[in-house]
Scaffold this active site. Sequence first.
Site, PDB file in Angstrom:
ATOM      1  CE1 TYR A 195      -4.010   2.104   0.791  1.00  0.00           C
ATOM      2  CE2 TYR A 195      -2.497   3.262   2.251  1.00  0.00           C
ATOM      3  CZ  TYR A 195      -3.707   3.199   1.574  1.00  0.00           C
ATOM      4  OH  TYR A 195      -4.597   4.240   1.689  1.00  0.00           O
ATOM      5  CE  LYS A 249      -3.867   4.899  -1.720  1.00  0.00           C
ATOM      6  NZ  LYS A 249      -4.961   5.518  -2.509  1.00  0.00           N
TER       7      LYS A 249
END
Length: 262
Positions: free
Chosen positions: A166, A170
Amino acid sequence: MSRLKDPARLLAGRRALITGASRGIGADIARACAAAGADLVLTARDATALEETAGRLGAEHDVRTAVLAADLADPAVPETLWQEASAALDGPEGLDVLVNNAGLSHPETVDQLEAAHFDETLQVNLRAPALLAARAGTAMARAGGGAVVTIASAAALRPLAEHYSYSVAKAGLVMATRTLALELGDRGVRANSICPTIVLTDMGQQVWGDHPDKAAPMLARIPQDRFAQPHEVSDVAVWLASDAASMVNGAEIPVDGGYLVS
């Protein structure tokens, strides 16, 4: 002197595509954009939830709405979604705002990392929104301008344990957004990222709000000693999409209660 005639209708006359709009932050951003006067194209996998949201927002705020069910895990979707969304509201160059919100997470430690989870996270959280933003930004530039709003994460700027995939995705998306700002800014396209801490959507409440022992170490790193509410992200998204932020380009806006400076 400000050019804003009605601060309560910051997006009047604008047309926005919002991804991941069936629930959580995406649904709340759709609400806030509709309240600000924007016509909406909402996309996510859950067509039923999208139709319900679109119907309600259209009736409550007297804006046009359209729904496109799409799965950003499908590699072909980002290449066609902007054109389909534009056709839903006025034609091939017919949208002014993209809110790249859809995403997923597979929390796991580095030593438990599954390659399939890594690949899926990068597909949905980086490849799809980066390609969609590139296509949207290019179309906006041809049409004279627009705004790309990326819903990133504080994990893009400060590593978060058990969020390897993640955080990587991002962080890459933030850099993609910066590059859009650099390349398209002189053609009227602004691109900015919002970097929230944990947001108490229904899912966030279940995972964090209902488990004080789990939440306590994270809250201890947030000077305001609380997590974010969905509207606190949505309000920033509306502002970034509007002329109120006309000189804001290539920025990362924390919505984190001071987490990144603690």
